[in-house]
Scaffold this motif. Structure first.
Motif, PDB file in Angstrom:
ATOM      1  N   MET A   1       0.841  -1.206   0.000  1.00 48.99           N
ATOM      2  CA  MET A   1       0.000   0.000   0.000  1.00 48.99           C
ATOM      3  C   MET A   1       0.876   1.256   0.000  1.00 48.99           C
ATOM      4  N   ALA A   2       0.547   2.149  -0.891  1.00 51.23           N
ATOM      5  CA  ALA A   2       1.315   3.407  -0.922  1.00 51.23           C
ATOM      6  C   ALA A   2       1.148   4.105   0.416  1.00 51.23           C
ATOM      7  N   LYS A   3       2.176   4.845   0.785  1.00 53.83           N
ATOM      8  CA  LYS A   3       2.103   5.515   2.077  1.00 53.83           C
ATOM      9  C   LYS A   3       0.945   6.510   2.069  1.00 53.83           C
ATOM     10  N   PHE A   4       0.115   6.385   3.063  1.00 53.48           N
ATOM     11  CA  PHE A   4      -1.066   7.233   3.127  1.00 53.48           C
ATOM     12  C   PHE A   4      -0.666   8.652   3.517  1.00 53.48           C
ATOM     13  N   ASN A   5      -1.199   9.615   2.828  1.00 54.78           N
ATOM     14  CA  ASN A   5      -0.827  11.000   3.106  1.00 54.78           C
ATOM     15  C   ASN A   5      -1.779  11.630   4.133  1.00 54.78           C
ATOM     16  N   TRP A   6      -1.413  11.434   5.377  1.00 57.27           N
ATOM     17  CA  TRP A   6      -2.272  11.963   6.445  1.00 57.27           C
ATOM     18  C   TRP A   6      -2.341  13.474   6.405  1.00 57.27           C
ATOM     19  N   ARG A   7      -1.179  14.064   6.139  1.00 58.31           N
ATOM     20  CA  ARG A   7      -1.105  15.519   6.183  1.00 58.31           C
ATOM     21  C   ARG A   7      -2.097  16.146   5.191  1.00 58.31           C
ATOM     22  N   ALA A   8      -2.175  15.546   4.007  1.00 58.92           N
ATOM     23  CA  ALA A   8      -3.086  16.082   2.992  1.00 58.92           C
ATOM     24  C   ALA A   8      -4.533  15.956   3.455  1.00 58.92           C
ATOM     25  N   LEU A   9      -4.842  14.804   4.012  1.00 58.37           N
ATOM     26  CA  LEU A   9      -6.203  14.575   4.504  1.00 58.37           C
ATOM     27  C   LEU A   9      -6.558  15.605   5.576  1.00 58.37           C
ATOM     28  N   GLU A  10      -5.619  15.814   6.505  1.00 56.33           N
ATOM     29  CA  GLU A  10      -5.884  16.723   7.614  1.00 56.33           C
ATOM     30  C   GLU A  10      -6.061  18.156   7.121  1.00 56.33           C
ATOM     31  N   ARG A  11      -5.144  18.582   6.260  1.00 53.61           N
ATOM     32  CA  ARG A  11      -5.219  19.940   5.695  1.00 53.61           C
ATOM     33  C   ARG A  11      -6.551  20.184   5.040  1.00 53.61           C
ATOM     34  N   LYS A  12      -6.938  19.198   4.217  1.00 53.35           N
ATOM     35  CA  LYS A  12      -8.156  19.316   3.419  1.00 53.35           C
ATOM     36  C   LYS A  12      -9.350  19.593   4.325  1.00 53.35           C
ATOM     37  N   TRP A  13      -9.500  18.780   5.361  1.00 52.52           N
ATOM     38  CA  TRP A  13     -10.694  18.933   6.187  1.00 52.52           C
ATOM     39  C   TRP A  13     -10.583  20.112   7.146  1.00 52.52           C
ATOM     40  N   GLN A  14      -9.368  20.342   7.630  1.00 54.10           N
ATOM     41  CA  GLN A  14      -9.212  21.501   8.518  1.00 54.10           C
ATOM     42  C   GLN A  14      -9.570  22.788   7.784  1.00 54.10           C
ATOM     43  N   LYS A  15      -9.207  22.867   6.527  1.00 56.58           N
ATOM     44  CA  LYS A  15      -9.561  24.045   5.731  1.00 56.58           C
ATOM     45  C   LYS A  15     -11.070  24.179   5.607  1.00 56.58           C
TER      46      LYS A  15
END
Length: 972
Positions: A1-15
Motif C-alpha cells: 500500500m502506498a504511504k497514506f498522506n495523512w497531512r493532505a487529509l488533515e489539511r483538506k478537512w481543517q480548511k
RNA sequence: GCGGGGGUUGCCAAGCCAGGUCAAAGGCGCAGGGCUCAGGACCCUGUCCCGUAGGGGUUCGUGGGUUCAAAUCCCACCCCCCGCACCA
C-alpha cells in the motif's frame, strides 16, 4: 500500500472546517448550550502526547455535543503566570547546557532560535504559538477568537477585580509563611530552581531549652517526648559554636544555626565564638525533669542540623546509643571524662512490643552498626522512629505521660513545654542538603506579611461540598479525592515576589501566584471575544486597563448594577454591554471542565471553591473530567528517559486521527493509557481501511430491497452499537466508543459478509445495509477521528460535513429479537460443529443438523415464562407440564426436558431470558437458510431436519439431543 | 502516616457498581492455514490443561465467609501506583 498522506487529509478537512466556521460559537437562544473547557496549557515547553489526551477527550466531548444539537463552545487560553518560565528563561540566558540540550535535542528547536527565547514573555509566546499550531494540526475544534493569555493587561485587570472581591468578602488573610529560599538570589526556590530538581520539604524542628548559668543550650529534635530519656546532650567537638543573643535570651548554637535564625525573623547578636570542645563536660539542666546532664562530644552531630546541639536518648535513638558506646570504648588521657561517661546508662521511656527495654540497642545490633558514622544508622533510626511513633507507649519513667501513646505524648509535651517557655520551634529542610542552581545552599526563610486565600473557612467548605455533590465527576472514582481535598485545604499562600502574573491590587509588591489566578478564567472566555482587536471600544482599555472599573466586571459577571450606569461610567455602548452580559448568562456555567488527574487536589478543587464564592448557585460548575496520563511504551514520559514525543512531531509521524485514537483506545478514563508505535500503525491501518471500504459503498443507497433475516440482524447489531456508543460517549468512556466503532461493529460486519459469502447473489441487500452501517460509523467516529470521519462521509457520497451531521439515534424499530436469536443459533451451531470436529479429529463428508422438536420448544417457552414471572418450584412446573395430555403422551423425555429447561431458565441471566421469551425462530428454516454458509465453512454436505419429523434420517438417533438454540449434530 | 486508585488468563486491557450466556470482550504477541513470486498487509483457525461428539478439570493478588451459584458481594491480609500544597 502506498504511504497514506495523512497531512493532505488533515489539511483538506481543517480548511473546510475553518471555511465553515464549525468551531466558532456565539449565543443562540433557540438552542441549548454546552460549554467545555480544558485546563489551559503552560507554555514553557512544546506539548507532548500526554497533553493530547486531555484535550482530545475535551474535543471529542465538544464535538459529540455539537452533533447532538448543543450550541457548543470549546475555547482555549494560555497560562503565562508563575516562575518556571521565568527560571527557564534565566537559565537559558546563562547558557545552562542542560536546558540547551533539552531545547535543541528533545524539543527540536533550532539553536539559532534560542537567543530569542531568553526573555520569559518571548519564550512563552514562542511555545504558545507552537502549542496552538499543534492544537490546530491535531484538529481540536477550538474557538480561537476567544484566545487570551494571563499576561494580557485586561486579564490582569480581571484578576485584580477577582482578588479585590475576595478581599472585600473576607476570603483573604495575612500571616507569615516559611519557604525554601536561596540566600544568594534572595528569592524563594521551587523545584525548577533546585539542582537535581528535588522538592524541598519543610518541617518543624523542636528546640528544647537546656540551661546552664542562665545560658540556653537549645537542642533540636523531632521527638520532644524523648526528653525523659535524655542522659546527656551532644555537641560536635570539630564544629564552631557561638554564644549569641537570640531575641531576648542568651543561646549557645552552632555557627550555621545563626543564619537559620536570621532567616526566620529572630533578632540575632553574636557575642563570642566558641569551639565545640569549649562546651564539653559542662552540666546543663533538663527543663522537663530538672536533672543535670553532661555535654558530651559526638561526631555524628551536624552543625547545620537545627542548632547543632542535640539531646542524647541512648535507650531509643540508635545514633545516641552508638555514640555512647563509642565514648565508653574510647581511651581517655584524663580521668574526668571517664568518670562522667561511666555513670551514663540508657533510660527506658517507651515500651515497644517485640523489643527489649532499649530498642535502640536492639536496632544497633540488628543492623550490625560499626560506629556512629555508619550509614546504616540512618535506616535503623528511620525504622525505629516509625515503629515507636505508631506502636510505642510511654513507660513509668515518663510521668505524667505514662501510658500515653508516643503520638499523643508528643503532642502533650510540645503543648506543655511550649506554654511554659521551655521549648520553641524553627522550620527546617527535612531533605537537606538542597542546593540552588546558582550553587548556594537553600535555607528556610520565613516570609512576613504573606497573603493567603483562606480555604479553611468552614462556611466556604460547606458550599464547595454542596457544589461538588451536584456535579458530574468523571470518572466517578475521583469523587472521594475531591471530598478529601475540600476538607483538608487550609490557608494557601496566593502571592509571591517573583514570576509573571498580576500584581495584588492592594499590595503591589506581590504577584498573584499561578494556581490562584486561574480559577475563574473560564468566565473570561466570554469577555475575550469582545476584547479581540476588532472591537475598537475595548482597545482604549487595553492601553490603560485601570480605566475599566470594577463595576464593569460586577455587571458583566455578577449581574450587578445597571447597563445605563456602567455604560455611563465606561463609555461602552449599552448595546455591547448588554450583548456581553447576555453572552455570559447564556454560556455560563461551564458544563464540563477537563483536566488530567493531577489537578484534582489543587486547581480543580480551587475552581469549585472560587465559583461557589463568587457566583450564584445556577452558575456553579456542573462537571469535571479528570483523566489519567499517557505512558510511552509502558514508561512514564520524562526528559531523562528521552521518551517525550512533542505533539507536532507525533502528528507529523502518525497522523492526527491515529494519534487521537491512540491516546484514547487502550485504557478507560481513570487509567493511565499506553502509547506505542505498533498501536499507532495498527490504528492507521484500521482507519485507512474504513476509508477504502467507504469507497466501495459510494452511493449504494439505491433501490429498496426486502431485507433477509441476516440483513435485519446486521441492522439490529448496528442499532445496539449505536445505543452502546451513545451511553458510552455520554459518560466519556471513549475507549469503549473506539472499541464499539472500530472493533465490535467491524466484527459484526465481517461476520455479516462471511455469512453472505464471497459472491454477490442476485439481489441481496448487502450494499444498502453496509452503506447504512458505514454512515453511522462515520458519524460515531466524527468526535474521535474527525478527519477520517469526514473523508468517509464524503466518500460515501453524503452532502455536507459529518462534523455538522447528527449523532445517530438508536431506533427500536431496528432492534430485531428474532433475527438476533436466529443468528445466535447459527453461530452456536458453527462453534459446536467445529468443536466436535476438533475433538474427534474427523473430516466431515456430511453434516446433519436436527432442530429441536416442537414439543421441546413449547416446554422451553413455558419454562422461560415461569422463571420470569414466578420462579415456582421445579416440581410444580413439571407437574404443570405433564398435565398437558399431548406432552404426557411423550412421557419421561418430556418430564426430563421440563426439569432441564426449567433449571436453565431459572439460572439464566435476566437479559438473556428477556430476549428469548416469546421469541422462537423457526430453527429448521434458520439452519436451512444457513446451509450454504455451513457448506462453505466445512466443505461438507449439509442436511437439516427437525426432531420428530416423519422422514427423518437419523442413523445414530442423535436428533433426541436437540434442544432449542442447540440443534443436535451428526457428522459422518 | 493520611487520602485516593489499582492487582484479571504471555503482555496491554475490559468485566466488578446491578452475582448466573465467564475459560472471561478487544488489542498486541505467538503458532498453523489461506492469499502472494516472496515479504508486508489482509482473511481464517488456534493460543490454561485434558478429551475420537458439542464435554470435563483448574483459574481472575492471598486466605476466609455469604449464596443453589462468586472475577463480581462481605471480612482480613499482602503487593504496586499517585497526591499530601504555595509548585505549574
Amino acid at each position: 500500500m502506498a504511504k497514506f498522506n495523512w497531512r493532505a487529509l488533515e489539511r483538506k478537512w481543517q480548511k473546510k472546517w475553518a471555511w465553515a466556521k464549525v468551531d466558532e460559537t456565539d449565543p443562540d437562544p433557540r438552542r441549548p448550550k454546552y460549554f467545555v473547557t480544558a485546563a489551559y496549557p503552560y507554555p514553557n515547553s512544546p506539548q507532548h502526547i500526554g497533553h493530547a489526551r486531555t484535550y482530545t477527550i475535551a474535543d471529542a466531548n465538544a464535538r459529540f455535543h455539537r452533533m447532538r444539537g448543543f450550541n457548543t463552545l470549546y475555547p482555549m487560553g494560555f497560562h503565562y503566570t508563575g516562575t518556571p518560565l521565568y527560571a527557564m528563561a534565566k537559565r537559558l540566558s546563562q547558557n545552562d547546557p542542560e536546558i540547551i540540550e533539552t531545547f535543541t535535542k528533545i524539543y527540536g528547536i533550532p539553536a539559532a532560535k534560542l537567543d530569542g527565547l531568553k526573555e520569559p514573555r518571548r519564550m512563552a509566546d514562542y511555545f504558545r504559538d507552537d502549542i496552538k499550531k499543534g492544537m490546530i494540526e491535531i484538529g481540536f475544534s477550538v474557538d480561537w477568537r476567544r484566545e487570551f493569555t494571563t499576561a494580557d493587561r485586561l486579564y490582569n485587570r480581571f484578576i485584580q477585580w477577582h482578588f479585590r472581591w475576595l478581599n472585600q468578602h473576607g476570603f483573604i488573610t495575612k500571616g507569615t509563611h516559611p519557604v525554601a529560599w536561596c540566600p544568594n538570589d534572595k528569592n524563594p526556590v521551587g523545584v525548577v530552581d533546585i539542582q537535581g530538581g528535588v522538592e524541598p520539604e519543610i518541617g518543624d524542628s523542636h528546640l528544647v531549652k537546656f540551661e546552664s548559668d542562665r545560658t540556653t543550650y537549645p537542642t533540636s529534635t523531632l521527638r520532644p517526648e524523648t526528653i525523659f530519656g535524655v542522659t546527656n546532650i551532644w555537641v560536635n567537638p570539630n564544629t564552631r559554636y557561638v554564644k549569641a543573643q537570640i531575641d531576648s535570651e542568651e543561646w549557645v548554637v552552632s555557627r550555621e544555626a545563626i543564619e537559620t535564625f536570621e532567616h526566620q525573623n529572630h533578632s540575632v547578636r553574636i557575642e563570642t565564638e566558641l569551639s565545640g570542645t569549649d562546651l564539653l563536660w559542662k552540666e546543663v539542666v533538663n527543663p522537663m525533669t530538672n536533672t543535670a546532664v553532661p555535654v558530651l562530644p559526638a561526631d555524628f552531630v551536624e552543625p547545620d542540623n537545627g542548632t547543632g546541639i542535640v539531646m542524647s536518648v541512648p535507650g531509643h535513638a540508635p545514633y545516641d546509643y552508638q555514640a555512647l558506646i563509642d565514648l565508653k570504648t574510647r581511651s581517655w588521657t584524663s580521668s574526668q571524662p571517664e568518670d562522667i561517661i561511666r555513670k551514663i546508662e540508657p533510660i527506658s521511656i517507651i515500651k515497644l512490643e517485640g523489643f527489649s527495654e532499649f530498642p535502640a540497642a536492639d536496632m544497633v545490633k540488628k543492623f550490625e552498626i560499626s560506629g556512629q558514622k555508619d550509614p546504616r544508622l540512618a535506616q535503623a533510626t528511620k525504622d525505629l522512629y516509625s515503629k515507636e511513633y505508631h506502636n510505642g507507649v510511654m513507660t513509668d519513667n515518663a510521668k505524667p505521660y505514662t501510658g500515653l501513646s508516643v503520638e499523643s505524648a508528643r503532642q502533650a509535651v510540645i503543648k506543655d513545654l511550649t506554654s511554659s517557655g521551655k521549648m520553641t520551634s524553627i522550620y527546617e529542610l527535612l531533605n537537606r542538603p538542597i542546593t540552588c542552581r546558582c550553587g548556594t545552599r537553600v535555607v528556610v526563610h520565613v516570609v512576613d506579611n504573606q497573603w493567603f486565600i483562606n480555604y479553611g473557612d468552614e462556611e466556604w467548605k460547606k458550599k464547595a461540598h454542596q457544589c461538588l455533590d451536584k456535579m458530574t465527576i468523571l470518572p466517578e472514582e475521583r469523587r472521594g479525592e475531591f471530598n478529601y481535598t475540600i476538607d483538608w485545604l487550609r490557608e494557601r499562600a496566593c502571592a509571591r515576589k517573583v514570576g509573571l502574573g498580576t500584581r495584588l491590587p492592594w499590595d503591589m509588591d506581590w504577584t498573584i501566584e499561578a494556581l490562584s489566578d486561574s480559577v475563574v478564567y473560564m468566565a473570561y472566555y466570554v469577555l475575550a471575544k469582545y476584547l479581540a482587536k476588532e472591537w475598537v471600544i475595548f482597545k482604549k482599555f487595553e492601553k490603560d486597563p485601570q480605566k475599566l472599573p470594577d463595576s464593569f466586571f460586577d455587571y458583566l459577571f455578577l449581574g450587578q448594577g445597571s447597563t445605563e450606569a456602567v455604560s455611563r461610567e465606561t463609555g461602552i455602548s449599552k448595546r455591547i454591554l448588554d450583548s456581553a452580559r447576555r453572552e455570559f448568562s447564556y454560556f455560563y456555567p461551564v458544563d464540563m471542565r477537563h483536566s488530567a488527574k493531577d489537578l484534582v487536589s489543587n486547581h480543580l478543587s480551587f475552581y469549585i471553591f472560587h465559583h461557589t464564592a463568587l457566583f450564584t448557585q445556577d452558575q456553579w460548575p456542573r462537571g469535571i473530567v479528570a483523566n489519567g496520563f499517557v505512558l510511552m511504551a509502558g514508561d512514564k514520559m520524562s526528559k531523562s528517559l528521552e521518551n517525550i514525543i512533542p505533539l507536532r512531531q507525533a502528528v507529523a509521524k502518525f497522523g492526527a486521527d491515529p494519534l487521537r485514537i491512540g491516546t484514547l483506545a487502550t485504557a478507560e478514563l481513570n487509567q493511565d493509557t499506553d502509547f506505542n508505535e505498533t498501536l499507532a500503525t495498527t490504528i492507521q491501518d484500521r482507519l485507512i481501511g474504513l476509508i477504502s471500504q467507504s469507497r466501495k459503498l459510494r452511493r449504494k443507497m439505491a433501490a429498496k430491497r426486502a431485507y433477509s433475516t441476516l440483513d435485519r440482524w446486521m441492522l439490529s447489531r448496528l442499532n445496539t452499537a449505536i445505543q452502546a456508543a451513545t451511553t458510552a460517549m455520554e459518560r466519556l468512556r471513549v475507549r469503549e466508543v473506539v472499541n464499539i466503532v472500530l472493533y465490535h461493529l467491524e466484527n459484526d460486519a465481517a461476520w455479516y459478509q462471511r455469512r453472505l459469502g464471497p459472491k454477490k447473489t442476485k439481489g441481496d441487500a448487502r450494499n444498502q445495509v453496509l452503506r447504512q452501517v458505514f454512515d453511522s460509523k462515520a458519524r460515531m467516529l466524527a468526535p474521535l477521528a474527525p478527519h477520517v470521519a469526514d473523508e468517509m462521509w464524503f466518500t460515501l457520497g453524503n452532502k455536507g460535513l459529518v462534523v455538522r451531521a447528527e449523532w445517530p439515534k438508536p431506533d427500536d424499530r431496528f432492534h430485531d429479537k428474532t433475527a438476533e436469536a436466529s443468528e445466535s443459533i447459527v453461530k452456536q451451531t458453527l462453534e459446536d460443529t467445529g468443536e466436535i470436529l476438533k475433538a474427534t479429529g474427523l473430516t466431515a463428508k456430511s453434516i446433519t443438523y436436527y432442530a429441536a422438536g416442537q414439543w421441546k420448544l413449547s416446554i422451553y417457552q413455558k419454562a422461560l415464562t415461569a422463571a420470569q414471572s414466578d420462579p415456582k418450584r421445579q416440581g410444580e412446573f413439571i407437574k404443570e407440564i405433564m398435565s398437558d395430555p399431548k406432552l404426557r403422551a411423550i412421557g419421561k423425555p418430556a418430564a426430563d426436558y421440563a426439569a432441564k429447561s426449567y433449571q436453565q431458565a431459572t439460572q439464566m441471566k435476566e437479559e438473556l431470558r428477556e430476549s428469548r421469551v416469546g421469541v422462537q425462530p423457526n430453527e429448521k428454516k434458520v439452519l436451512e437458510d444457513a446451509s450454504d454458509f455451513f457448506r462453505r465453512e466445512f466443505r461438507a454436505e449439509i442436511h437439516v431436519s427437525q426432531e420428530g419429523e416423519k422422514e427423518i434420517r437419523d442413523p445414530k438417533g442423535r436428533s433426541r439431543f436437540a434442544e432449542p438454540y442447540r440443534p443436535a449434530i451428526f457428522i459422518e
